[in-house]
Structure formats: C-alpha cells, structure tokens
Design a protein around this motif. Structure first.
Motif, PDB file in Angstrom:
ATOM      1  N   THR B   3      40.918 -10.134  32.090  1.00 13.93           N
ATOM      2  CA  THR B   3      42.037  -9.203  32.042  1.00 13.93           C
ATOM      3  C   THR B   3      43.369  -9.880  32.328  1.00 13.93           C
ATOM      4  O   THR B   3      44.408  -9.362  31.990  1.00 13.93           O
ATOM      5  N   SER B   5      46.517 -11.489  34.699  1.00 13.68           N
ATOM      6  CA  SER B   5      47.221 -11.041  35.897  1.00 13.68           C
ATOM      7  C   SER B   5      48.409 -10.188  35.503  1.00 13.68           C
ATOM      8  O   SER B   5      49.544 -10.593  35.629  1.00 13.68           O
ATOM      9  N   ALA B   6      48.132  -9.023  34.997  1.00 15.20           N
ATOM     10  CA  ALA B   6      49.213  -8.150  34.586  1.00 15.20           C
ATOM     11  C   ALA B   6      49.554  -7.188  35.708  1.00 15.20           C
ATOM     12  O   ALA B   6      48.671  -6.630  36.341  1.00 15.20           O
ATOM     13  N   ALA B   7      50.816  -7.043  35.945  1.00 13.80           N
ATOM     14  CA  ALA B   7      51.242  -6.038  36.908  1.00 13.80           C
ATOM     15  C   ALA B   7      51.277  -4.701  36.192  1.00 13.80           C
ATOM     16  O   ALA B   7      51.451  -4.640  34.988  1.00 13.80           O
ATOM     17  N   THR B   8      51.118  -3.642  36.917  1.00 17.52           N
ATOM     18  CA  THR B   8      51.010  -2.352  36.252  1.00 17.52           C
ATOM     19  C   THR B   8      52.057  -1.361  36.713  1.00 17.52           C
ATOM     20  O   THR B   8      51.849  -0.169  36.578  1.00 17.52           O
ATOM     21  N   GLY B   9      53.153  -1.806  37.236  1.00 12.46           N
ATOM     22  CA  GLY B   9      54.168  -0.842  37.585  1.00 12.46           C
ATOM     23  C   GLY B   9      55.064  -1.316  38.709  1.00 12.46           C
ATOM     24  O   GLY B   9      54.796  -2.341  39.321  1.00 12.46           O
ATOM     25  N   PRO B  10      56.096  -0.573  38.966  1.00 15.48           N
ATOM     26  CA  PRO B  10      57.005  -0.911  40.074  1.00 15.48           C
ATOM     27  C   PRO B  10      56.267  -0.890  41.408  1.00 15.48           C
ATOM     28  O   PRO B  10      56.677  -1.527  42.361  1.00 15.48           O
ATOM     29  N   VAL B  12      53.468  -2.269  42.225  1.00  6.15           N
ATOM     30  CA  VAL B  12      53.014  -3.586  42.668  1.00  6.15           C
ATOM     31  C   VAL B  12      54.172  -4.395  43.227  1.00  6.15           C
ATOM     32  O   VAL B  12      53.998  -5.201  44.134  1.00  6.15           O
ATOM     33  N   LEU B  13      55.338  -4.146  42.666  1.00  5.54           N
ATOM     34  CA  LEU B  13      56.518  -4.853  43.157  1.00  5.54           C
ATOM     35  C   LEU B  13      56.713  -4.568  44.637  1.00  5.54           C
ATOM     36  O   LEU B  13      56.990  -5.456  45.436  1.00  5.54           O
ATOM     37  N   ILE B  16      54.300  -6.537  46.572  1.00  5.60           N
ATOM     38  CA  ILE B  16      54.687  -7.942  46.641  1.00  5.60           C
ATOM     39  C   ILE B  16      55.761  -8.144  47.695  1.00  5.60           C
ATOM     40  O   ILE B  16      55.667  -9.023  48.548  1.00  5.60           O
ATOM     41  N   ASN B  17      56.767  -7.292  47.645  1.00  6.86           N
ATOM     42  CA  ASN B  17      57.864  -7.463  48.583  1.00  6.86           C
ATOM     43  C   ASN B  17      57.429  -7.164  50.008  1.00  6.86           C
ATOM     44  O   ASN B  17      57.850  -7.834  50.948  1.00  6.86           O
ATOM     45  N   ALA B  20      55.680 -10.046  51.290  1.00 10.22           N
ATOM     46  CA  ALA B  20      56.626 -11.136  51.546  1.00 10.22           C
ATOM     47  C   ALA B  20      57.308 -10.918  52.892  1.00 10.22           C
ATOM     48  O   ALA B  20      57.446 -11.841  53.695  1.00 10.22           O
ATOM     49  N   ASP B 231      45.397 -28.806  48.534  1.00 13.84           N
ATOM     50  CA  ASP B 231      46.209 -27.645  48.184  1.00 13.84           C
ATOM     51  C   ASP B 231      46.065 -26.548  49.219  1.00 13.84           C
ATOM     52  O   ASP B 231      45.960 -25.363  48.881  1.00 13.84           O
ATOM     53  N   LYS B 233      43.708 -25.590  50.876  1.00 14.25           N
ATOM     54  CA  LYS B 233      42.410 -24.904  50.941  1.00 14.25           C
ATOM     55  C   LYS B 233      41.341 -25.922  51.283  1.00 14.25           C
ATOM     56  O   LYS B 233      41.436 -27.078  50.878  1.00 14.25           O
TER      57      LYS B 233
END
Lengths: 401, 401
Positions: B3, B5-10, B12-13, B16-17, B20, B231, B233
């Motif tokens: 599938t 790594s597609a984001a599906t909308g604001p 997920v933003l 993410i923030n 962060a 890396d 890990k």
DNA sequence: AGAGTATCGAACGGTTCGTTAGTAAGTGCG
DNA sequence: CGCACTTACTAACGAACCGTTCGATACTCT
C-alpha cells in the motif's frame, strides 16, 4: 536540539501524497496506471489521486496518455510516468576499463559504452577518457552531458563518500587524490556521487534480482571485496572502509607478528585470489593444461578441466574452495545475511567450485547459508551506479511539486 | 503491490506534529519546556504547538506545571512530560542471575533487583524466579506487573526475534524451547520483546554514552559475542545470528578440516576466553600467583600482577592481546564501526591489556580503530532492555492522540 | 436502442496550519 | 507609583488539503 521532523502545514501533506502517487505510478507495470489503480495502490481517495496526478502532470513528471483497453464501463484514462523527463548516468571506473551508462528516470538503460584504458594509464588519462565516453553515450541517448540530472561513479578502493574523494585506490595509479568528482560536478552542474564499486554491485543485485533486504555480495577476482545491503541501503561503515574481507589474515601463526604486505594485496586475497588460483593450477596440473594456463592466464580452463574430472584440477578447486569457505564463514558469522551473491571473474567457475564451497561452508556456520552466483555479470557496478544516481534524483523530482 | 506510505488526511498531520512536539518535550532538559522552546525546537508555529500540547495534556501525556523563572516579560508556562504515566521493565536473564529493572516513560530507573539463580537451575526455575522478582521490583516502583506498558528481555544465545522464542541457549539448560515470552505476554497483557543480550548491551552503550550512530560492542568474558548498532538500530542479521565472533576459526590449519566443537564453545572463545586466560596464567606464572589463581579462579589477580610488572603475567597478557587483536581485526575490517566498546568480565582488566590490544590492532587494520572499555558495567543488558521496551512504547503513546 | 457499469468532474463540509491582531503579565526606570 | 518595554498567551481569520457525495459521461452487452 536538532529541529526534528516537524511538518509545517497541509502543504507537506500534499507533497507526501503526491510522492506516494508518483511512487505507485512508477512501480506500476510499464510505468502506467489508471486512477483507480492508483487509488487502491495508495489508499487515497479518488479526488486526492486526481489532484496529485494533475500536479504531477503540471510539473511534467506524468502525463495522460490515451485510454485504457476497453473491458466494460467507461474507459479509464491512463497516466504515465514520463521517464524521459530527465536522465542519469552510472559510471564504472575499473583498473582496465571505463563503463558509462545513461538511463532515463525509470532506470531503463538507453545507451552504454565501455572504453578500455590503455596500459600505463594514469589517473589523468582516465579523466579524459571519461569525458569523451560520457559525451558519446549521452549523444546516443539523445542528450548532452549537461542535461544529466544525477551521476554516480563506482571505483575500486576506499572512497570518502561525504567529500567525494578517492582515499585509497591501489589498483589505479594516480587515481586517488584527484579531484575528479569536483571536476565532474563543475562540468555537469548536477550532483555526482562516488561509491566503492563493490557497494554498487550489491545495489545492482538488490535492484535487479528480487532478494531480501539484507544481502552480501562478494567480488571474487584478482582482489576480494564485499558489499552489504542493510535495510535497503548499502552499508559503508564509519570510514567507508567496511567489507574489506580481502585483508583478513587467516594464515599467520597466531602468536607471530603478521608480515607487512609487499604487493598491495590483502592476506586473504593472496590466499584465494585469481592469481593464487592460477599459480596453484600451474604448480599442480599436468603438462598440456599447465601450458594452456601459462599461455592464456585464464583460469576458466582450470575449472573446465576440473568439471571434466581432471584429478589435479579438482584438487586445486578443492583447496581453493576450502580456503574461501573459511574466509567467507568469518563474514557470515559476523553479518548473518539472508543470502550471499558471488560475483567477479572467479564467479564464472560454476558449480564445480561453488558446490565445493557450499559443502565446506556448512560445517563452519551456525545457520545455513544461501550462496548464489551473480547473474548480472560485468555490468553490475555501472548498473548499481545508475540505481544510486536515481536515488539521488528523487529529491529533485519531489522538489518540482 | 504494497500500500505504500500514503497519508490520508489533515488528521495525520496533526499526529505528526503532535509526536514532533512530544519528542521535543521529552528530549528537553528535565523533560520540561516552554511553548517558545518547543516552537524553536520543532519549527512549528506557536498556535500549532499550543494545540498539540493541549492534545497531549488531554491524553495525559503532558501537563502544565507552574510558570518558568521570570527574567523579563510575561512568565512562560512550563509544560512537562508526564513520565509517570506508564512504566516499562527491562530484564536481563543471564546464566547465573536474573536482573529486573522498572523505569518510567522517560527511562529513569525507579527500582531494580538482581536475583542469583541457584546452581543446577532449570529453565523452569528461571521463570518462577522471574515472576517473583518482577512483582517485587514493580511493587517497589509503586505499580503492579500488569500495569507495565512494555517489557524487553535480554538473554544469551540466538533469539527468534519475530516469534519471541529462544532458539539456541547453550549456557542455560532447558531455557530454549520454553514459551517464556508467550507466558509473560499472557500474564502482563503488554508487548514483550526478546533480544540477544549483547545486542541490548550495545543499545545501552549507544543510549547512555553519546557515541556515533555506528558502534560495535564486544562482550568478552567466558564467551565472546558482539553486538552492533547500525543506523541507530541494533543489527540482528537475517536469522538473528549476527555477531558470532566467538565462533570464527583462526587456528585450524587452512587445508585441514576443522574439528567439531566438544565443549559448546566457539573456536575464538577457546582461544581468548576467560577460561583460556586462566589456563595460561596457571601454566606460565610463578608459584604464589598460580596458587591464588587456582584458589580464586579470578583473572583479575593476573592482570594486577601484570600491571605490577610480573614478567610471566605480562607474557600472558601479551599473548591474549595478540590473539584478541587478530580476531577483533577481522570484524573491524568487515564492519568498520566508528568505535568499539569492550565489555564483559575481561574488560575490567584495564589498560595493561587494552593498550597491548590497541598496539597490536594498529598493524592489522586499514583505518585506525577507536577502542574503549565500557563504563556501564553489569547493568548494561538490563539497561538496553529498558531502552528497547521504551522504543516499543512510542506506538502506544502516539496512539493516544 | 436501452440497461448496466465504471470512470470522470465538481461542489460541499471538515480539519489543520500559519498569520495577524489584541490582551495579559511581568520588569525596570523615572 | 506610573509608564514604557518585553515576553507570552488567546482568538479570529484565510488558505490549503482531504474525504464524501452526487451527477454526468462514455463505453459494452443484450
């Protein structure tokens, strides 16, 4: 502390989705797909995919090309990745040759040319050879060198990946400490990466073959070097000096001081390199074969004889297999790769040699090894360079959105 | 295809923030920071940080605690990472001990306890010991074991990381093929990870020390194992069998067949392990020291004598250093790590031994090595387990948003 | 020719971010 | 004691993006 990975708006979301669509499109069969295909591939909604696609089309990265073959219902428009938008070059600079490939953004090689470096060549001469070869191949692909988006160069020796310099290249005199990369960068005006040739070979194996995310490539010829792919990236080590299996010492008595090398070869290279194979063959084999080896210097004859059952040749193969297995076992115990691919001149020896290696290997390891022979041949370094150049292009591509 | 790594909308933003901001907050001094601090740390705008922070506070992950010390202007409110929201456990199961640590979400160890496994212990007994130790330590930290969010277990031997099983554990009879992990998972109802002990040691070194993103840890005791961080890990290899330096064979004559091991030790372990050091000491040293070694079985006496100038002891140290350098050189040539950290019982020998190793090492390598002695001591495996448990928690934490 | 099917395009509502303006809470100086 | 200055918080606005929904389109099959 470091700024971290904070997104700064819906704007990045668009970029993320656009690149997702782009990747799905590029990975699709023939680099074309319908919107519906991309919807299921990315998990995005149809309008989102359409928006991303028009953005890609505006940037020239994709285009709408005709309709699909008619099954039922309204025919879908096909979107196509415009691989011809840009080009990259992969370059293999070996001790005796310079091989240049030019490929489009999909990685299909459009033109390639191999130039043999004349004997007594200097690093300077290699650079001149490279310039003309690059212009020729570019012309054959329908572009000029300055049109290139990205270039990667593979070369033997230890490479300072950050600064783009060759640190140590015993096999090409005057090649290290030559600012080739900086020169190329100035000339072409695009990113030029430089990488150890074996690391590129393993990248190519990973790319063309479909093996796991963790593999080991062993270049077995006059010299011996190994490249590793870990987490889908070539592993270089801290000083770009990883994989120097050729220099491990299995022969010096443990409590003795190792002798400093005299011929530039590593200890393991002296033990199983093509040179030693030839020496052993000439020492042990009977007259006709010995003469042929002396005349041609081609160890293929030796392996042929062994496959045909020549006893002395078989004993040589056995000795070499035993030694090689011992050295390879060391790296396998340390790395535990999913599979091992052997390339280089000796890899053409075939099953005579490698069945023997597999047999010896079994008793030296804790987990069984999956040993294969490379199918890519001499083009692997340049192919890996193409792949690496493509990786560097992604940035420029997504920056267009 | 996958599938991707597609984001599906604001939506997920936001996540993410928020993560962060969370990371910036947790990395901040004392796990507290003002909004303005977070703005510069994350690069987000002030309202975005505030929104994320209130979301974190709603989830119980952060809280606003008083104002900052007033310099000039309006005093800022301090936000604090609520490390006490959850707890993790790190467990070190060794051949002779079980060490349990409980830490909060910031990684500060709240309680720890070491239990000595009685002689003649079985894998079953280890499990019982583990249950009581875990309940005790959890109680000391003010929770019950079922409150734990995540647990990681370190154990010698080869571990199937995916299935949570011990594949091979020569040093603890009856320990492999025991479904400890599944049992723990059922009991605690939280993710339980299992990992090779040396891999956890290197994770701890990476965490507490501030060395590069690429280091090698060598556990040098009765047995020898190595762990690598690549890396950021731990590197396990394809079958979780990477780093088995103890099994490389430097001693068998090249054209001979290696003898199958009889004592379960690897060839290199037999060559430089603590057992061999003791044997050499008893063979070469003078009467009083020999008796002490025979009585205590503690090689520390040997190294003390060598440091004091005892000639025979020095010769033993020299022999061991030479052999160890030969083996280590092999791994360094292959891996090229930024630095090497030696731990385990022998690492307490001090500079007498390691200066000798460094000297020998220099001539065997292409690039200089940075060899250090671990400062973490016997807690390193459990500490690494805590760190690994914390990594697994991130998921659950961000799922709350 | 009409029913059926799958695609395409446009409009709507919801969510998020950044920007801007205004308010609050302190310090320091006259 | 009051005013200027500095810093931090809050609220409102516009912009951008995504998903959902609905109607229109184009082609095949009966």
């Amino acid at each position: 502390m470091s700024t971290g990975s904070a997104a700064t708006g819906p704007h990045v979301l668009r970029r993320i989705n656009a690149t997702a669509v782009l990747n799905a499109l590029r990975d699709a069969e023939g680099h074309t797909a319908t919107v519906s295909d991309l919807v299921v591939a990315t998990g995005l909604s149809r309008p989102a995919v359409t928006r991303a696609l028009t953005a890609l089309a505006d940037a020239g990265i994709a285009e709408f090309s005709g309709t699909t073959e008619h099954h039922i219902g309204r025919p879908a428009q096909r979107a196509r990745f415009r691989a011809e938008l840009g080009h990259v070059a992969g370059i293999d600079i070996g001790p005796h040759k310079v091989l240049v490939m030019v490929a489009d953004l999909a990685g299909t090689v459009l033109a390639q040319h191999q130039a043999v470096t004349p004997a007594g060549h200097t690093g300077d001469g290699v650079v001149r050879l490279l310039r003309t070869a690059l212009t020729d191949v570019a012309a054959e692909a329908g572009i000029t060198p300055t049109d290139l988006w990205s270039v990667a160069v593979g070369t033997p020796g230890i490479v300072d990946h950050e600064r783009g310099e060759v640190v140590l290249a015993p096999s090409i005199p005057g090649w290290s400490s030559l600012p080739v990369i900086a020169e190329l960068r100035d000339w072409l005006g695009c990113p030029v990466a430089i990488e150890n040739d074996v690391n590129l070979a393993v990248v190519a194996e990973r790319w063309r073959g479909d093996d796991g995310d963790n593999l080991l490539f062993v270049q077995w010829g006059e010299r011996i070097g190994t490249g590793m792919v870990i987490d889908d990236k070539p592993y270089r080590g801290a000083s770009s000096a990883a994989g120097e299996l050729g220099f491990i010492d299995l022969v010096t008595d443990l409590d003795d001081e190792p002798k400093p090398p005299t011929d530039g070869l590593g200890a393991f290279e002296r033990l199983v390199g093509a040179g030693e194979i030839l020496r052993l063959g000439m020492a042990r084999c009977d007259q006709p074969l010995r003469d042929r080896l002396a005349r041609t210097g081609d160890i293929a004859d030796l392996f042929e004889a062994a496959a045909a059952g020549d006893e002395a040749a078989v004993s040589v193969v056995d000795t070499i297999a035993t030694r090689f297995a011992r050295g390879l076992a060391v790296q396998l115990l340390i790395m535990d790769p999913r599979c091992v691919i052997v390339g280089g001149g000796v890899s053409r020896a075939g099953d005579v040699l490698f069945d023997a290696v597999r047999k010896r290997l079994g008793r030296l390891l804790l987990v069984p090894a999956d040993l294969r022979v490379s199918a890519l041949g001499v083009n692997n370094v340049a192919l890996g360079a193409v792949r690496m150049a493509l990786d560097a292009v992604e940035e420029r591509l997504t920056a267009l959105l």
